[in-house]
Design an enzyme around this catalytic site. Structure first.
Site, mmCIF file in Angstrom:
data_model
loop_
_atom_site.group_PDB
_atom_site.id
_atom_site.type_symbol
_atom_site.label_atom_id
_atom_site.label_comp_id
_atom_site.label_asym_id
_atom_site.label_seq_id
_atom_site.Cartn_x
_atom_site.Cartn_y
_atom_site.Cartn_z
ATOM 1 N N PRO A 128 17.130 1.033 -71.278
ATOM 2 C CA PRO A 128 16.831 -0.271 -71.863
ATOM 3 C C PRO A 128 17.511 -1.455 -71.165
ATOM 4 C CG PRO A 128 18.270 1.016 -73.298
ATOM 5 C CD PRO A 128 17.769 1.940 -72.232
ATOM 6 N N ASN A 129 16.771 -2.526 -71.117
ATOM 7 C CA ASN A 129 17.209 -3.819 -70.580
ATOM 8 C C ASN A 129 17.311 -3.861 -69.058
ATOM 9 O OD1 ASN A 129 17.575 -5.150 -73.180
ATOM 10 N ND2 ASN A 129 19.285 -3.733 -73.454
ATOM 11 N N ARG A 138 19.393 -10.932 -66.058
ATOM 12 C CA ARG A 138 20.361 -10.468 -67.055
ATOM 13 C C ARG A 138 21.775 -10.416 -66.460
ATOM 14 N NH1 ARG A 138 21.118 -4.145 -68.537
ATOM 15 N NH2 ARG A 138 22.593 -4.458 -70.227
ATOM 16 N N TYR A 185 25.520 -7.587 -63.011
ATOM 17 C CA TYR A 185 24.511 -6.643 -62.496
ATOM 18 C C TYR A 185 23.880 -7.069 -61.172
ATOM 19 C CZ TYR A 185 24.961 -4.704 -67.169
ATOM 20 O OH TYR A 185 25.461 -4.141 -68.321
ATOM 21 N N ASN A 206 19.983 6.287 -65.052
ATOM 22 C CA ASN A 206 20.795 5.189 -65.555
ATOM 23 C C ASN A 206 20.301 4.961 -66.983
ATOM 24 O OD1 ASN A 206 22.148 2.917 -66.268
ATOM 25 N ND2 ASN A 206 21.610 1.709 -64.453
ATOM 26 N N ALA A 230 22.504 1.327 -72.041
ATOM 27 C CA ALA A 230 23.332 1.388 -73.255
ATOM 28 C C ALA A 230 23.257 2.754 -73.942
ATOM 29 C CB ALA A 230 22.923 0.281 -74.211
ATOM 30 N N HIS A 257 26.080 5.454 -73.788
ATOM 31 C CA HIS A 257 27.263 5.439 -74.647
ATOM 32 C C HIS A 257 26.972 5.837 -76.091
ATOM 33 C CE1 HIS A 257 28.462 3.199 -71.148
ATOM 34 N NE2 HIS A 257 27.613 2.219 -71.434
ATOM 35 N N ASP A 266 21.398 15.891 -75.348
ATOM 36 C CA ASP A 266 20.774 17.190 -75.647
ATOM 37 C C ASP A 266 19.580 17.455 -74.724
ATOM 38 O OD1 ASP A 266 22.558 17.888 -77.615
ATOM 39 O OD2 ASP A 266 21.276 17.288 -79.289
ATOM 40 N N GLU A 308 24.208 10.804 -62.714
ATOM 41 C CA GLU A 308 24.309 9.603 -63.561
ATOM 42 C C GLU A 308 24.666 8.419 -62.662
ATOM 43 O OE1 GLU A 308 27.445 9.935 -66.427
ATOM 44 O OE2 GLU A 308 27.145 7.893 -67.202
ATOM 45 N N HIS A 356 25.285 3.988 -62.550
ATOM 46 C CA HIS A 356 25.391 2.675 -63.184
ATOM 47 C C HIS A 356 25.597 1.641 -62.095
ATOM 48 C CE1 HIS A 356 25.697 4.500 -67.123
ATOM 49 N NE2 HIS A 356 26.531 5.362 -66.583
ATOM 50 N N LEU A 357 25.023 0.474 -62.300
ATOM 51 C CA LEU A 357 25.244 -0.634 -61.371
ATOM 52 C C LEU A 357 26.693 -1.091 -61.449
ATOM 53 C CD1 LEU A 357 22.034 -2.314 -62.609
ATOM 54 C CD2 LEU A 357 22.367 -1.798 -60.187
ATOM 55 N N SER A 358 27.184 -1.270 -62.674
ATOM 56 C CA SER A 358 28.547 -1.780 -62.882
ATOM 57 C C SER A 358 29.526 -0.615 -63.000
ATOM 58 C CB SER A 358 28.580 -2.629 -64.159
ATOM 59 O OG SER A 358 28.274 -1.832 -65.291
ATOM 60 N N ARG A 396 35.056 -2.158 -67.853
ATOM 61 C CA ARG A 396 34.436 -3.028 -68.851
ATOM 62 C C ARG A 396 34.946 -2.690 -70.256
ATOM 63 N NH1 ARG A 396 28.259 -3.341 -67.796
ATOM 64 N NH2 ARG A 396 28.564 -5.156 -69.174
ATOM 65 N N ARG A 402 32.225 1.234 -73.417
ATOM 66 C CA ARG A 402 31.438 1.708 -72.265
ATOM 67 C C ARG A 402 32.157 2.813 -71.497
ATOM 68 N NH1 ARG A 402 27.313 -2.265 -71.789
ATOM 69 N NH2 ARG A 402 28.075 -4.260 -72.556
HETATM 70 C C1 DQA Z 1 24.705 -0.020 -67.117
HETATM 71 C C2 DQA Z 1 26.039 -0.069 -67.879
HETATM 72 C C3 DQA Z 1 25.808 0.054 -69.387
HETATM 73 O O1 DQA Z 1 27.047 -0.006 -70.064
HETATM 74 C C4 DQA Z 1 24.928 -1.093 -69.866
HETATM 75 O O2 DQA Z 1 24.647 -0.934 -71.241
HETATM 76 C C5 DQA Z 1 23.685 -1.255 -69.078
HETATM 77 C C6 DQA Z 1 23.734 -1.077 -67.627
HETATM 78 C C7 DQA Z 1 24.891 -0.272 -65.609
HETATM 79 O O3 DQA Z 1 23.984 0.093 -64.847
HETATM 80 O O4 DQA Z 1 25.906 -0.835 -65.188
HETATM 81 O O5 DQA Z 1 22.644 -1.623 -69.611
HETATM 82 O O6 DQA Z 1 24.143 1.272 -67.287
#
Ligand code: DQA
Length: 144
Positions: free
Chosen positions: A10-11, A18, A23, A73, A76, A79, A86, A97, A99-101, A106, A110
């Site tokens: 999501p997002n 964003r 990011y 990725n 959210a 977490h 599962d 796995e 993540h950009l950040s 953070r 997270r």
């Molecule tokens: C994220 C890190 C997550 O904590 C956050 O909710 C995201 C992006 C990242 O790619 O850094 O939406 O997965």
């Protein structure tokens, strides 16, 4: 040619607009382009997807058996989602796995990832390059 499924949560469709200070300025389409280019160089075919819906992500994970590996990725849901955890546990292919950040720099909430417990490896903090590092890691792993 080995097929790699990349699932974005999501997002992440809002990348570019964003929180660019966290990011970066690249859009999800830019990141897909980078992955497609790197995939070609590494001999992978890349199926790159994004969804804001947990159920859709779970369906994609459940159907990932025809791929050689999965890059996730979960945004959210990383977490919060025992359901995604599962689903990943039932997957036989390697999961990376990304993540950009750097989620560990953070907010406290997270720092915990359900996805990590089901992942072969974790890459975070390199922006869009996190995806490319995941592809390189999978190249080594799948060739070994
Ligand atoms: C994220 C890190 C997550 O904590 C956050 O909710 C995201 C992006 C990242 O790619 O850094 O939406 O997965």
């Amino acid at each position: 040619m080995k097929k790699i499924l990349v699932i974005n949560g999501p997002n992440l469709n809002m990348l570019g607009a964003r929180e660019p200070e966290i990011y970066g300025h690249q859009t999800i389409a830019d990141i897909e382009k980078l992955c497609q280019k790197a995939g070609k160089e590494l001999g992978f075919s890349i199926d790159f997807r994004q969804s804001n819906a947990e159920a859709e992500m779970i369906n994609w994970i459940q159907e990932s058996g025809k791929f050689s590996a999965l890059i996730v990725n979960a945004a959210a849901y990383t977490h919060t989602s025992v359901a995604i955890y599962d689903a990943l546990l039932a997957v036989k292919i390697p999961v990376v796995e990304v993540h950009l950040s750097n989620i560990f720099r953070r907010e406290e909430f997270r720092h915990h990832s359900y996805v990590s417990r089901a992942a072969k490896g974790v890459i975070c903090g390199f922006g869009a390059d996190s995806y490319l590092l995941a592809l390189k890691g999978l190249k080594e792993l799948l060739d070994a």
